[in-house]
Design a protein around this motif. Structure first.
Motif, mmCIF file in Angstrom:
data_model
loop_
_atom_site.group_PDB
_atom_site.id
_atom_site.type_symbol
_atom_site.label_atom_id
_atom_site.label_comp_id
_atom_site.label_asym_id
_atom_site.label_seq_id
_atom_site.Cartn_x
_atom_site.Cartn_y
_atom_site.Cartn_z
ATOM 1 N N SER A 170 0.792 -1.134 -0.006
ATOM 2 C CA SER A 170 0.186 0.052 0.120
ATOM 3 C C SER A 170 0.790 1.339 0.067
ATOM 4 C CB SER A 170 -0.860 -0.030 1.396
ATOM 5 O OG SER A 170 -1.645 -1.000 1.306
ATOM 6 N N HIS A 171 0.106 2.228 -0.514
ATOM 7 C CA HIS A 171 1.030 3.621 -0.809
ATOM 8 C C HIS A 171 0.042 4.889 -0.841
ATOM 9 C CE1 HIS A 171 4.226 6.580 -1.947
ATOM 10 N NE2 HIS A 171 5.080 5.474 -1.404
ATOM 11 N N SER A 172 0.683 5.899 -0.117
ATOM 12 C CA SER A 172 -0.009 7.195 -0.473
ATOM 13 C C SER A 172 -0.378 7.435 -1.911
ATOM 14 C CB SER A 172 0.707 8.209 0.170
ATOM 15 O OG SER A 172 1.759 8.421 -0.024
ATOM 16 N N SER A 173 0.548 6.891 -2.823
ATOM 17 C CA SER A 173 0.355 7.539 -4.309
ATOM 18 C C SER A 173 -0.262 6.113 -4.889
ATOM 19 C CB SER A 173 1.798 7.674 -4.725
ATOM 20 O OG SER A 173 1.780 7.581 -6.548
ATOM 21 N N LYS A 174 -1.315 6.323 -5.709
ATOM 22 C CA LYS A 174 -2.093 5.341 -6.492
ATOM 23 C C LYS A 174 -0.789 4.768 -7.364
ATOM 24 C CE LYS A 174 -6.338 4.369 -9.090
ATOM 25 N NZ LYS A 174 -7.519 4.848 -9.299
ATOM 26 N N VAL A 175 -0.127 5.674 -8.152
ATOM 27 C CA VAL A 175 0.845 5.326 -9.267
ATOM 28 C C VAL A 175 1.867 4.291 -8.549
ATOM 29 C CG1 VAL A 175 2.558 6.040 -10.822
ATOM 30 C CG2 VAL A 175 0.442 7.105 -10.583
ATOM 31 N N VAL A 176 2.515 4.898 -7.295
ATOM 32 C CA VAL A 176 3.544 3.770 -6.665
ATOM 33 C C VAL A 176 3.096 2.608 -6.327
ATOM 34 C CG1 VAL A 176 5.035 3.873 -4.783
ATOM 35 C CG2 VAL A 176 4.845 6.106 -6.089
ATOM 36 N N ALA A 177 1.809 2.623 -5.695
ATOM 37 C CA ALA A 177 1.125 1.445 -5.376
ATOM 38 C C ALA A 177 1.052 0.346 -6.467
ATOM 39 C CB ALA A 177 -0.112 1.594 -4.536
ATOM 40 N N LEU A 178 0.540 0.820 -7.525
ATOM 41 C CA LEU A 178 0.230 -0.032 -8.574
ATOM 42 C C LEU A 178 1.607 -0.623 -9.362
ATOM 43 C CD1 LEU A 178 -1.801 -1.397 -10.382
ATOM 44 C CD2 LEU A 178 -1.747 0.756 -11.894
ATOM 45 N N GLN A 179 2.700 0.461 -9.411
ATOM 46 C CA GLN A 179 3.895 0.282 -9.917
ATOM 47 C C GLN A 179 4.599 -1.241 -9.024
ATOM 48 O OE1 GLN A 179 6.006 3.831 -9.911
ATOM 49 N NE2 GLN A 179 5.358 3.928 -12.257
ATOM 50 N N GLN A 180 4.487 -0.922 -7.816
ATOM 51 C CA GLN A 180 5.023 -1.778 -6.988
ATOM 52 C C GLN A 180 4.421 -3.239 -6.926
ATOM 53 O OE1 GLN A 180 6.668 0.851 -2.797
ATOM 54 N NE2 GLN A 180 4.654 -0.187 -2.896
ATOM 55 N N MET A 181 3.095 -3.316 -7.071
ATOM 56 C CA MET A 181 2.421 -4.417 -7.278
ATOM 57 C C MET A 181 2.682 -5.458 -8.717
ATOM 58 S SD MET A 181 -1.246 -3.230 -5.745
ATOM 59 C CE MET A 181 -1.382 -2.509 -4.097
ATOM 60 N N GLN A 182 2.704 -4.316 -9.636
ATOM 61 C CA GLN A 182 3.101 -4.956 -11.067
ATOM 62 C C GLN A 182 4.420 -5.462 -11.157
ATOM 63 O OE1 GLN A 182 1.826 -1.573 -13.383
ATOM 64 N NE2 GLN A 182 -0.243 -2.509 -13.590
ATOM 65 N N ALA A 183 5.485 -4.929 -10.464
ATOM 66 C CA ALA A 183 6.720 -5.139 -10.451
ATOM 67 C C ALA A 183 6.955 -6.566 -9.713
ATOM 68 C CB ALA A 183 7.560 -4.146 -9.903
ATOM 69 N N ALA A 184 6.349 -6.572 -8.565
ATOM 70 C CA ALA A 184 6.308 -8.018 -7.800
ATOM 71 C C ALA A 184 5.635 -8.910 -8.858
ATOM 72 C CB ALA A 184 5.713 -7.818 -6.554
ATOM 73 N N PHE A 185 4.706 -8.711 -9.348
ATOM 74 C CA PHE A 185 4.013 -9.750 -10.348
ATOM 75 C C PHE A 185 4.957 -10.301 -11.352
ATOM 76 C CE2 PHE A 185 1.261 -11.126 -13.778
ATOM 77 C CZ PHE A 185 0.129 -11.832 -13.057
ATOM 78 N N GLU A 186 5.436 -9.368 -12.054
ATOM 79 C CA GLU A 186 6.314 -9.750 -12.977
ATOM 80 C C GLU A 186 7.581 -10.497 -12.812
ATOM 81 O OE1 GLU A 186 5.563 -9.208 -16.330
ATOM 82 O OE2 GLU A 186 3.858 -8.581 -15.734
ATOM 83 N N ARG A 187 8.180 -10.120 -11.581
ATOM 84 C CA ARG A 187 9.199 -10.694 -10.911
ATOM 85 C C ARG A 187 8.748 -12.128 -10.635
ATOM 86 N NH1 ARG A 187 10.353 -6.206 -8.174
ATOM 87 N NH2 ARG A 187 9.350 -7.014 -6.054
ATOM 88 N N SER A 188 7.766 -12.421 -9.863
ATOM 89 C CA SER A 188 7.186 -13.574 -9.632
ATOM 90 C C SER A 188 6.787 -14.566 -10.677
ATOM 91 C CB SER A 188 5.822 -13.533 -8.673
ATOM 92 O OG SER A 188 6.439 -13.076 -7.325
#
Length: 329
Positions: A93-111
Motif C-alpha cells: 500500500s502507498h499514499s500514491s496510487k501510481v507507486v502502489a500499482l507500480q510496486q504490485m506490478q513489478a512484484a507480479f512480473e518478478r514472480s
C-alpha cells in the motif's frame, strides 16, 4: 529413555541445493523459512502479493499469475490516505496510487518469471477462515469496516477442488516444479481456540487429499505437528503464547533443512560463513582509516561471493555496506 515425541518426516524423492529455485507463498511462518533460505544464499522467490493466509486467496493469486492477469488500477481502493489492493498485503500500500500499482506490478512480473524456474514451491496454509467482500474472497481486509465483509470457513472439498484444478495447469507451465504443502504452526486465536483447531483440521485434511491426488508432484511437511507435539511446552512460544519462539522456528526450519536440503561446500560458501558474522558488527575502532579499510575488505569479499552466487539478498547487503563505507571516505 525418550522424553518427547519426534515427528517422522517422509523423505522427499530428491534433495535441493543452491542450484534450485525455491518459491514460498503463505503465512508468517513462510516468511521465516524464506528469510532463512535467503540468508543461507539459496535462490528464493516469494509471493507477489505478500503474506497470504488462506488457501483460496493463494489459489486465486496463482491463477492470476499463470494467466498473466497483472494487478490493475481499477482494483485499488483508497482508505485512510493510502491506496490498497484487497489481494495484496499492506506492505504494498502507498499514499500514491501510481507507486502502489507500480510496486504490485513489478512484484507480479518478478514472480511470474521466477515461477517458470521454480524447483520447489512451498505453500503454507494458515487458516480456513476467509472474508468475502462483494461476493469475493479477499486476501487482506485493510481495516475496512467489519460490516463490509462476510466471514465463513472453507470446506475441505472447496480447497481440494480449486487446487485440484490449478495444479495440472501449474505443472504444465512449470514442468520441473514440485509442491510442498505445510500448515502454519501459528494458531488463530482471534477466531477462538475451538474454531482455530477446526480450521487447522480442515487444512490438514485438504493437504492430505492433495498429496493423494498428485503423489508425484505434491508432498507434505509437518511444521504444525512438530510445533504441537515435539515443542508442546510454552517455553517454545513467543510472548503472545501463539507464535513460535525464535528457538522453535529455528528448530522447525532445521528439521526442514535436514530432510530437504543437500549439504554443500565451496569457496563462496566458506567466505559467506565468515563474512555474515561481520555484517551486523561494527569493528572496535574509531580510526576512520581502519574503518574504511575494514569495510573495503568486507565489500570486496561480498562482491566475490556475488560473482559466484548472484542473489538479491547479497545485493541488499552490498548496498548497505557501501552506504556505511561512504561515511568514512
Amino acid at each position: 529413555m525418550i522424553f518427547r515425541k519426534v515427528i517422522e518426516i517422509n523423505k522427499p524423492d530428491r534433495l535441493y541445493d543452491r542450484g534450485d529455485r525455491f518459491t514460498l507463498w503463505g503465512s508468517c511462518f513462510s516468511t521465516r523459512l524464506r528469510d532463512y533460505l535467503m540468508g543461507a544464499l539459496y535462490d528464493v522467490s516469494d509471493s507477489p502479493y505478500g503474506i497470504m493466509y488462506n488457501p483460496l486467496s493463494m489459489a486465486q493469486g496463482m491463477e492470476r499469475l499463470l494467466s498473466d492477469d497483472a494487478p490493475r488500477e481499477d482494483e485499488l481502493i483508497l482508505r485512510d490516505g493510502r491506496w490498497h489492493s484487497m489481494m495484496h498485503h499492506g506492505a504494498f500500500s502507498h499514499s500514491s496510487k501510481v507507486v502502489a500499482l507500480q510496486q504490485m506490478q513489478a512484484a507480479f512480473e518478478r514472480s511470474r518469471a521466477a515461477l517458470q524456474e521454480t524447483s520447489l514451491l512451498i505453500l503454507t496454509f494458515g487458516t480456513a477462515w476467509v472474508y468475502e467482500r462483494q461476493g469475493e474472497v479477499v486476501n487482506n481486509c485493510h481495516k475496512l469496516p467489519a460490516e463490509d465483509f462476510t466471514r465463513r470457513r472453507l470446506s475441505i472439498d472447496e480447497i481440494v477442488s480449486v487446487w485440484g484444478r490449478l495444479i495440472p495447469t501449474l505443472t504444465e507451465q512449470a514442468p520441473g516444479i514440485r509442491i510442498l504443502l505445510t500448515v502454519s504452526p501459528i494458531p488463530h486465536y482471534r477466531d477462538g481456540a475451538h474454531e482455530s483447531r477446526l480450521s487447522k483440521a480442515i487444512l490438514l485434511l485438504a493437504a492430505e487429499r492433495l498429496t493423494e491426488l498428485f503423489p508425484d508432484r505434491v508432498s507434505y511437511f509437518p511444521s504444525y505437528e512438530i510445533m504441537q507435539d515435539e515443542l508442546r511446552d510454552y517455553r517454545f512460544y513467543d510472548r503472545d503464547m501463539a507464535h513460535p519462539s525464535d528457538q522453535a522456528a529455528e528448530y522447525i526450519i532445521e528439521r526442514f533443512r535436514e530432510y530437504y536440503l543437500r549439504e554443500e561446500s565451496g569457496p563462496a560458501l566458506q567466505k559467506w560463513e565468515k563474512v555474515r558474522k561481520q555484517l551486523n558488527h561494527r569493528p572496535l575502532t574509531d580510526s576512520r582509516e581502519s574503518l574504511r579499510a575494514y569495510y573495503d575488505s568486507l565489500l570486496s569479499t561480498l562482491l566475490e561471493i556475488r560473482a559466484e552466487l548472484p542473489r538479491d539478498y547479497l545485493d541488499h547487503e552490498i548496498q548497505r555496506i557501501q552506504e556505511i563505507r561512504s561515511q568514512y571516505l
